[in-house]
Design a protein around this motif. Structure first.
Motif, short mmCIF file in Angstrom:
data_model
loop_
_atom_site.label_atom_id
_atom_site.label_comp_id
_atom_site.label_asym_id
_atom_site.label_seq_id
_atom_site.Cartn_x
_atom_site.Cartn_y
_atom_site.Cartn_z
N MET A 1 0.52 -1.47 0.22
CA MET A 1 -0.03 0.06 -0.02
C MET A 1 0.95 1.29 -0.31
N THR A 2 1.11 2.26 -1.48
CA THR A 2 1.88 3.33 -0.85
C THR A 2 0.37 4.26 0.16
N ASP B 1 -2.16 5.51 -1.91
CA ASP B 1 -3.39 4.23 -1.15
C ASP B 1 -3.84 5.32 0.45
N HIS C 1 -6.28 1.77 -10.05
CA HIS C 1 -6.86 0.15 -9.02
C HIS C 1 -7.29 1.72 -7.24
N LYS D 1 -8.61 -5.54 -1.12
CA LYS D 1 -7.88 -5.76 -1.96
C LYS D 1 -6.68 -6.00 -1.75
N ARG D 2 -6.12 -5.83 -0.82
CA ARG D 2 -4.01 -5.72 -0.36
C ARG D 2 -4.11 -7.30 -0.50
N VAL D 3 -2.54 -7.17 -0.20
CA VAL D 3 -2.13 -8.68 -0.33
C VAL D 3 -2.22 -9.43 0.56
#
Ligand SMILES: Nc1ncnc2c1ncn2[C@@H]1O[C@H](COP(=O)(O)OP(=O)(O)OP(=O)(O)O)[C@@H](O)[C@H]1O
Ligand SMILES: Nc1ncnc2c1ncn2[C@@H]1O[C@H](COP(=O)(O)OP(=O)(O)OP(=O)(O)O)[C@@H](O)[C@H]1O
Ligand SMILES: NC(N)=O
Ligand SMILES: [Mg+2]
Ligand SMILES: [Mg+2]
Lengths: 263, 524, 389, 357, 232
Positions: free
Chosen positions: A1-2, A5, A91, A125-127
């Motif tokens: 997540m940047t 984001d 996204h 929807k993050r890893v």
């Protein structure tokens, strides 16, 4: 997540002024060709807006700008009061609440119908959450419901790539519904559907009206008339707004007849 | 040395008629005392007769033989010429060639070039003067000045002037030295640097030192410019090699999407075809040997194109639409082709010689040698690119090729025989690889591994340029060539290569679709 | 068993196949020759050929396979130093024997290895001495040009120390390395030319076989002749020159312990046998086969091993090692070579040859007789007194 | 591409059976003397130990290639870096038994270095070296991947820059001055954790550790690909842009699997060095990385058992052929590759699945 | 002109076309109707040769073309406007049109007749733009133009009006009418836009689950019995 984001996730959508989408003086230039020419447009919360216009008027390009696929050459695009779409990636925009159905049906062809819907479902929807995600029965129920709605129940284990053209269109609409976006963009949703199916789609949109803000691009006038009701219809031509008003008004507009409807 | 040269000088003008070379001068040549042999060569050179020239030239070419009892013969075309007597006989039994080594070879060259300075043949004089540039000493100065006085040709005169100045650098008279130093301000001869440098610090005369500083500066800036032009040329040359190596791949991979790991082997087959053509010419048309490339080009194109077509028909055609699998299959093909060549021709390299017209080079800017084979390859690369461009963009075949590669099924539906086009396209790409192979055979090894050395570079070039973009391939090849050649002098070959690779990685970050990226919707 | 198995570990594919294939063939020829004379201790020799494919770990695996699976008594093989380094631990662990036939950088001495190629003092040092001599052109400046790997690096380290001891300044030495397979020598040749402007220059080339052709072609085209800037190479022999148009190379030098052009009855016999073998076995290009130094070293190595086995009356590693000490063999190079009693290296004569137009070498200098190897070069500090196992 | 039958009951039985057989080999080697019917030669054991390392590397590669569609032509670099990281420890464990009897490895003595360069610090510790085995490939992959994926480099463009990367590393490690032994790399190891590296017991242990790691990695990968994340990865492979429009950021998904794959590959390399006894820069040559891809492709890309089967069969054949048909083996191997692509589009694993169907 | 006899087609184990037969004469237009996923596109692909049939035969002008490859059928005189446009994305519009002339030779192969520009003026404006950059509707126009240029004996149109603006749909309708009137060409039109099909067709056929469930002349198209097969 940047960082970006995170900022967007925190921010949330601000629609205090009643509009969900503002496009202001948007231009898009491809090698000298102006696909959009100072286009300004805004969509209110809960509105269902129909957009029509000749082939090549820039309707799809406009959606590309809204969803981050194409960067505007000039002009600003805001989602709510605060989110500058031109600074967000695809996204992030999707995550912020804009969902889209493409003009040409695009689904995950190597995944089953069920998986297509599962992937689209509104979830973190993050890893890491994705790695540990397991479907709850409630979520399954939701998928089943959508499957019925798009009449692909029974086909949920088929690979999406094997569906017919029209079935893919439906699946894409289903994915859009799974996403539960605040703003739904539909690029020619009834292309390739039979008249009966078109009618069903119109029904569906009328149901969604009010819960979501919806932008529909279509060339099927009967369908547009059906869903526009008393709402505003915008006519694009050569990248900017040619006419705007209720369906009867635009249909009667000489310029619209000239460039679009034909005599 | 000094005396020897005066001798030559005097005798040059007093040209005697025919007189055999005295046997006592010849005798040491057959012996094995190196000092005596060198002295004998100088003495023979000093005779300055036609026979002396003939003998020395023959010695240089290895045509001089000796009998066990020490008689010398010049043997050519099964005839033995006795330089002592002038008699021509059949070659006697038991003769053995006289070996010369570098030292003797040097002595012969020196003797011959002094002789040739007065030759009626302009080319010989030019060669002699050029040779003298390297070695001119004060002792040769009077001779050179005489030659200068007689010389009519402007270019040679100019050279001679510089040679004379070079010789006079060591003059005991300060004025002469100064004049020489000043004259050399126009020279681009790097060999002068040490002498000038020495004068700069240690010449007794202030004026000479000043002049030396000035000349050195002029020389250095000229050398720097030469070096720059040289690097530019080397870069274009390396670029055109990369281009020829990659061009076939630009078609089979760039256009057709086949990850063609056997591309290198197609280059190799082209090179081996060149070898076979050379063999054929040696055997059946030795007189035309210099033109074997004219036959090798079409032959290599046809042979590799046929190999390509066979591969396409038997293996590749099953893999359209499965590009990643082509990697595996073509890797297998590559192993097979390499081993096949190893089995037929042996694991060792085979010899492919440059035709005479491609050997050597032209000197420009005083000291920069542009090799003919490099120039030929640059021109050739340009021609091949032009040809490919024409085929792809100006012919119906090219249109069909591009259409099939973009949408095979629809191309079939409009009436294009996709199988035929596939076959022809792969054949064309392979054939062009074969042409690349011909070019590579002129520069380096021809062996079973030839292709392995180029495959990675070829892929880099095609990808860097943007897959499917012919113009991109050309620019990428030239760009990599130039970058390499300007980095190499600074960083050395190894680090330069690493730097280039890092550069490629960074460049792709900026242009993730290569140099000539396709933009817009059509790219998807 | 009624045969004695011999392992042959040379790359038949991959980059090193160019050099190593003929060593395999010459080893097979030598084995045939010995068998024709009744074998060793009355038993026939049986060759086990494997292909380590120019892949160094595969060398180790294949060596282990030969020793442990095939139970060979001895292995003849390897070319590059790295392949030798990679198999060494295997030979030590399983206490077996390797005969290594190629010139190398030294700095090694292993009980399980016999080195039949040259150590630096049997090749590199004499070559440089020659270049500095009057006959060799009296070079004052040196370009040490090599492929970037251990053999050139080490050799050049030794040569630099040697040159220094001869009073050559660092500024008169230029050390240049190229990657493996380097094929564009334009810049390097231009630099050599530039360097050579500063005084009589010679190039000492440790370029790996593969890169030599492009190097020499470039040299020729740039107009640098052997009389201007002689190049002496340590990895270019008759086999490498088979693939080169030698006309522009005439006069350049190579230093070896054997040349095909050496005239003596043993060599004549060796060459004859090899040519006949090539024709009989239908080797590719059989008509143009040549012999070279590592082939001779292989040939001598196998014969010496056979003699040692006869002497030891056993193929047991330790017994054979003991019997190897002081073995002699009348070699094609014209001398009777001796295996050093202590350092596992052959005493070898050194020859310097100039390339002839026909791709053969013209010997221009040679040592009066065989020279003992100094695997531990005295020019490398810390090597004093390290000459024995 | 969804695999409910990924590991069917039969596949599970097969895996367990294979694991048991593989685990038994070194024990049979240790406990039955040469000549006994049940004896397994050490040569065999060390060969299979090596294959297991290759299998792990192929599995790692297939995670990115088969599942996420990222074709790496540079995985050799991760393998080699893991191997070098561990090799540094093994080199230092030689102690003063090198030819120069110095505390430094021979090649450093030779370069006249007096002390270890900074990047060797701490490598005398086994545990530090283990950490490096994970960290070095992991960090390299992370950084490289971050920039490449952020720039949206895809397809062949990505493949080629991975190739450029491994090639650059190879040239760098070839240089003697880089400090990793140049062309010769590291070899002639003596011991690991105090145990002689050539002792049968040590070898058996290394072998069993490798087997355990391979099985562990297989289960880990299975867990990942059957999770929702696995489906996202496959969506990345098939239509990355569509995935973004439904709100996933492909960058982190790709980076996750890419880095994981690099780490697994590094571990494979670390297990490889002590068993094979040499690591040198040719492991980073582009051709070696391509061979890894070949293993995965032959076995069946996009499956978990495929790459393992592929690594075993290609290397097994190669080992056998190079000994049995030294002059012809390339023909045979090449032909097999062609036939597999032609007739088994899903690789050897596809063959098994077809039978099941 | 076109005779299709009892063709069957399978995708793996699913039976997509079940004994479909049809006959179409020169100068006639047949409308092919049916809900989503019933096999319309599949049938057209079988006629074009893109998909193989497992049984049955296809004849063009009496000649059996069942075994011919698509390009051979194109040369025999069939032109195809596929669903999803399938234009050559990286060829220019002009080159795409030239591809329509692939079956011709000589001078004819290089001249794009002006008529197509009259019908689709936008193509002329965009002659040098890449096909893939066009808007959806423009691409559809390009695909139709490409097929018309081939001057086929039989033209197969799979949902040609999809994504096209109303005025141009009218124009396309006029063209089809014109072609029909010229009488030398047969038209097979798969269309979801019922009124459009109704207006142009001489005869029709309705598919359901791969079977012909109704067929007949234009006049009976509006029957509730027929419409029932189209309802959801
Ligand atoms: N990358 C591009 N390069 C050049 N022109 C482009 C590019 N992308 C779009 N265009 C042009 O921009 C114009 C607008 O296209 P857009 O797809 O937005 O039209 P549209 O209104 O959606 O039309 P339709 O109803 O046919 O779908 C078209 O004329 C198209 O040719
Ligand atoms: N490649 C394929 N493999 C398996 N099934 C397929 C494949 N393509 C299509 N199908 C299936 O065959 C059936 C017929 O598809 P087809 O595309 O012919 O329908 P259609 O009548 O043209 O529908 P639409 O009106 O949506 O275009 C559908 O159920 C579809 O899911
Ligand atoms: N030992 C060598 N030449 O590598
Ligand atoms: Mg559109
Ligand atoms: Mg359809």
């Amino acid at each position: 997540m940047t960082l970006n984001d995170a900022r967007i996730a925190q921010q949330g959508l601000d629609t205090t002024h009643g509009a969900i989408l503002y496009l202001e003086e948007i231009s898009v230039v491809f090698d000298g060709f102006r696909a959009l020419n100072k286009l300004s447009l805004d969509i209110s919360v809960g509105e269902l807006r129909c957009i029509i216009g000749p082939n090549g008027a820039g309707k799809t390009t406009m959606m590309d700008v809204i969803t981050g696929k194409t960067r505007p050459t000039s002009g600003t695009a805001y989602f709510g009061q605060t989110m500058d779409l031109s600074r967000m990636s695809e996204h992030q925009i999707a995550h912020a609440g804009i969902g889209r159905k493409f003009q040409r049906p695009t689904v995950f062809e190597q995944h089953t119908v069920f998986e297509n819907l599962e992937l689209a479902m509104k979830l973190d929807k993050r890893v890491r959450p994705t790695l540990f995600a397991r479907l709850s029965s409630e979520q399954r129920g939701k998928i089943d419901e959508i499957l019925k709605l798009i009449r692909l129940n029974g086909s949920e284990q088929r690979l999406a790539g094997l569906l017919s053209h029209g079935q893919k269109q439906w699946l894409e609409i289903g994915m859009l519904l799974m996403q539960e976006p605040q703003l739904i963009l539909l690029d020619e949703p009834v292309a390739g559907m039979s008249d009966a199916e078109t009618a069903r789609t119109a029904e569906l949109l009328n149901e969604l009206r009010g819960q979501h803000s919806i932008v529909v691009v279509e060339h099927d006038m009967a369908f547009v008339t059906e869903i526009a009701q008393q709402g505003v219809v915008t006519v694009l031509h050569e990248g900017s707004v040619l006419a705007q008003g209720r369906m009867e008004e635009v249909q009667a507009d000489e310029r619209v007849i000239e460039v679009y409807l034909g005599r | 040395m000094l005396r020897k040269l005066f001798l030559i000088a005097c005798l040059c003008f007093a040209r005697a008629g025919y007189a055999g070379i005295p046997p006592d001068m010849l005798a040491p040549l057959a012996g094995d005392d190196p000092d005596a042999r060198v002295a004998a060569i100088a003495a023979i050179g000093a005779l300055a007769t036609d026979d002396a020239t003939r003998l020395l030239t023959a010695l240089q070419n290895g045509d001089v033989y000796t009998t066990p009892d020490g008689k010398l013969y010049i043997v050519t075309d099964d005839k033995a010429y006795n330089p002592a007597t002038g008699a021509i006989t059949a070659p006697p039994d038991g003769i053995d060639g006289i070996m010369i080594n570098n030292r003797l070879r040097g002595a012969i060259e020196e003797a011959l070039s002094a002789l040739k300075m007065f030759s009626p043949d302009r080319a010989q004089r030019l060669a002699a003067v050029t040779e003298l540039q390297k070695t001119a000493t004060l002792a040769q100065a009077p001779l050179i000045e005489k030659a200068l006085a007689r010389e009519q040709d402007a270019e040679i005169r100019e050279l001679l002037r510089l040679v004379a100045a070079t010789a006079n650098l060591q003059s005991p008279q300060a004025a002469k030295r100064k004049a020489a130093v000043e004259a050399l301000a126009d020279s681009s001869n790097a060999n002068l640097r040490p002498a000038l440098q020495a004068m700069l610090t240690s010449d007794a005369d202030q004026n000479v030192r000043v002049a030396a500083a000035h000349t050195l500066q002029a020389l250095d800036s000229r050398l720097a410019r030469t070096e720059f032009v040289g690097n530019l040329f080397y870069g274009v040359s390396l670029g055109s090699v990369l281009l020829l190596a990659a061009l076939g791949l630009a078609i089979t991979f760039g256009l057709m999407g086949i990850i063609n790991m056997a591309h290198g082997e197609l280059l190799m087959i082209g090179a081996y075809t060149t070898y076979l053509c050379q063999l054929a010419f040696r055997r059946w048309a030795p007189d035309a040997l210099d033109w074997y490339l004219a036959a090798a080009l079409p032959a290599a194109f046809i042979v590799t194109a046929l190999v390509g077509i066979v591969l396409e028909r038997t293996v590749i055609r099953w893999l359209y639409g499965r590009p990643l699998e082509t990697l595996l299959a073509t890797w297998g093909i590559s192993l097979i082709l390499m081993q096949a060549v190893r089995t037929i021709f042996g694991a060792q390299n085979v010899e492919v010689a440059n035709p005479a017209w491609m050997s050597g080079g032209v000197t420009v800017l005083g000291s920069l040698v542009l090799a003919y084979n490099r120039i030929a390859i640059i021109v050739f690369a340009a021609l091949v690119v032009a040809g490919v461009w024409l085929i792809l963009n100006k012919t119906r075949l090219g249109l069909f090729v591009r259409a099939v590669m973009q949408n095979r099924r629809m191309a079939g539906c409009v009436g294009v025989s996709t199988a035929k086009i596939d076959m022809m396209t792969f054949g064309l790409g392979s054939g062009i690889a074969g042409l690349g192979g011909v070019a590579l055979s002129q520069l380096g090894n021809v062996g079973p591994d030839l292709g392995q050395g180029y495959i990675v570079d070829s892929f880099m070039v095609v990808v860097l340029g943007g897959v499917g973009q012919l113009a991109g391939t050309v620019i990428a090849a030239l760009g990599l060539g130039e970058a390499n050649k300007f980095l190499e002098p600074v960083a050395g070959a190894v680090l330069a290569k690493i730097a280039i690779l890092v550069f490629i990685i960074i460049f792709i970050q900026k242009r993730p679709q290569g140099l000539f990226a396709m933009k817009g919707r059509s790219a998807e | 068993a009624d045969t004695i198995k011999i392992g042959i570990l040379h790359s038949l594919s991959g980059t090193m196949a160019i050099s190593e294939t003929s060593l395999k063939d010459v080893a097979l020829m030598t084995i045939d020759e010995i068998n024709a004379k009744g074998g060793v201790m009355g038993k026939k020799l049986e060759a086990v050929v494997v292909d380590p494919a120019s892949n160094w770990p595969l060398f180790a695996e294949k060596a282990r396979g030969l020793i442990a699976q095939d139970k060979v008594s001895v292995v003849f093989g390897c070319w590059t130093s790295v392949s030798r380094k990679s198999v060494l631990p295997v030979f030590k662990e399983l206490n077996s024997l390797l005969f290594y036939p190629v010139q190398y950088e030294g700095e090694e001495l292993e009980k399980n290895v016999f080195y039949t190629g040259a150590a630096p003092n049997q090749q590199a040092i004499p070559a440089v001495e020659y270049l500095m001599s009057k006959d060799g052109g009296g070079a004052k400046r040196f370009v040490l040009l090599g492929t970037d790997y251990v053999y050139p690096r080490t050799t050049n380290k030794i040569l630099r120390a040697f040159l220094k001891s001869k009073g050559v300044k660092d500024s008169d030495i230029d050390e240049v390395y190229t990657p493996f397979g380097h094929s564009d020598y334009q810049t390097i040749v231009a630099n050599i030319k530039k360097f050579a402007a500063g005084g009589k220059t010679a190039v000492i080339s440790t370029i790996n076989g593969d890169s030599n052709v492009p190097f020499y072609k470039e040299l020729g085209n740039a107009g640098l002749k052997a009389t201007d800037v002689p190049v002496v190479a340590f990895s270019v022999g008759e086999e490498e020159l088979r693939g080169v148009d030698t006309k522009p190379l005439v006069g350049h030098l190579a230093a070896w312990n054997y040349f095909e052009s050496i005239k003596n009855p043993v060599n004549a016999e060796f060459i004859k046998k090899w040519k006949a073998y090539a024709v009989a076995k239908k080797l590719p290009n059989a008509a143009t086969v040549v012999t070279n130094d590592p082939m001779e070293a292989t040939y001598v190595g196998i014969h010496m091993w056979a003699q040692a086995v006869e002497k030891a009356k056993s193929t047991d590693t330790d017994k054979v090692i003991a019997a190897m000490a002081g073995q002699t063999y009348k070699a094609p190079d014209g001398f009777t070579l001796t295996m050093d009693a202590t350092n596992h290296h052959l005493h070898k004569p050194v020859f310097i040859g100039e390339i002839r137009p026909d791709g053969q070498f013209n010997v221009v200098w040679k040592t009066p007789g065989p020279v003992r190897a100094n695997p531990w070069s005295p020019y490398i500090p810390g090597n004093e007194g390290k000459q024995k196992l | 591409m969804n695999h409910p039958s990924l590991f069917s009951r039969r596949a599970w039985t097969g895996i367990v059976a294979c694991a048991v057989v593989l685990a038994a080999l070194p024990l049979l080697n240790l406990f039955f003397a040469d000549g006994h019917a049940l004896h397994v030669p050490s040569y065999m054991v060390s060969l299979i130990g090596k294959f297991m390392c290759y299998a792990l590397a192929a599995l790692a590669l297939d995670m990115v290639w088969g599942y996420a569609g990222i074709l790496s032509l540079g995985h050799g670099v991760f393998f080699a870096l893991g191997a070098y990281a561990h090799g540094m420890y093994l080199m230092r464990a030689i102690g003063r038994e090198g030819v120069y009897q110095s505390d430094l490895p021979d090649f450093m003595v030779f370069l006249d270095w007096k002390t270890y360069p900074w990047f060797w610090s701490g490598t005398d510790s086994f545990w530090v070296s283990l950490a490096l085995v994970v960290l070095v490939p992991g960090v390299l992959a992370f950084v490289f991947g971050f920039f490449a994926f952020r720039s949206r480099i895809k397809g062949v463009y990505f493949s080629i820059i991975t190739q450029a990367m491994t090639y650059a590393f190879m040239l760098l490690f070839f240089r003697n001055n880089t400090g990793f032994g140049g062309n010769n790399g590291f070899t002639d190891f003596k011991r690991i954790l105090g145990y002689s590296i050539s002792a049968p017991g040590t070898k058996a242990t290394l072998y069993l550790v490798t087997l355990a790691v391979l099985l562990g990695a297989l289960l880990l990968c299975r867990w990942i690909v059957t999770s929702k994340l696995g489906r996202v990865l496959q969506a990345v492979r098939d239509s990355e842009s569509r995935l973004m429009f439904i709100g996933y950021n492909p960058l982190w998904f790709k980076l996750f699997v890419w880095t994981l794959s690099a780490v697994l590959c590094g571990i494979a390399g670390a297990l490889y060095v002590p068993q094979v006894g040499i690591i040198n820069p040719s492991e980073m040559s582009p051709a070696n990385s391509i061979e890894m891809v070949i293993w995965a492709a032959v076995g069946g890309r996009g499956t978990l058992l495929g790459p393992i089967i592929g690594a075993f069969s290609v290397n097994g054949l190669k080992s056998w052929f190079t000994g049995a048909f030294p002059n012809l083996w390339l023909f045979a191997l090449g032909l097999i590759f062609i036939l597999v692509t032609r007739y088994l589009p899903r690789g050897l694993a596809g063959l098994v699945r077809k039978e099941q169907a | 002109m076109l005779q299709v006899e009892k063709i069957n087609q399978y995708y793996g184990s699913s039976h997509t076309l079940r004994g479909v037969s049809l006959e179409l004469e020169k100068g006639k237009c047949m409308a092919l109707l049916g809900r989503n996923g019933v096999g319309k596109t599949t049938l057209l692909k079988c006629l074009m040769g893109v998909l193989p049939v497992s049984a049955g035969s296809v004849k063009l002008e009496g000649r059996d073309i069942t075994k011919l490859a698509p390009h051979q059928r194109a040369r025999a005189g069939i032109a195809y406007v596929p669903q999803g446009r399938e234009i050559f994305a990286r060829l220019t519009v002009e080159e795409n049109l030239l591809m329509g002339l692939a079956t011709h030779s000589g001078k004819k192969a290089h001249t794009i007749k002006g008529e197509v520009y009259e019908l689709f003026p936008v193509l002329k404006e965009m002659l040098h733009r890449r096909g893939g950059d066009l808007s959806g509707g423009q691409q559809q126009q390009l695909a139709i133009a490409r097929a018309l240029l081939a001057e086929p004996k039989l033209i197969i149109l799979d949902e040609p009006t999809e994504g096209i603006q109303p005025s141009i749909i009218k124009d396309i309708g006029n063209v089809i009418r014109l072609l029909r009137q010229r009488g030398d060409i047969a038209i097979l039109l798969c269309e979801q836009y019922f009124d459009f099909a109704h207006e142009l067709a001489d005869q029709f056929m309705v598919l359901s689950r791969g079977e012909v469930v109704a067929s007949g002349v234009q006049t009976v198209m509006n029957d509730p019995e027929v419409k029932r097969h189209l309802a959801v």
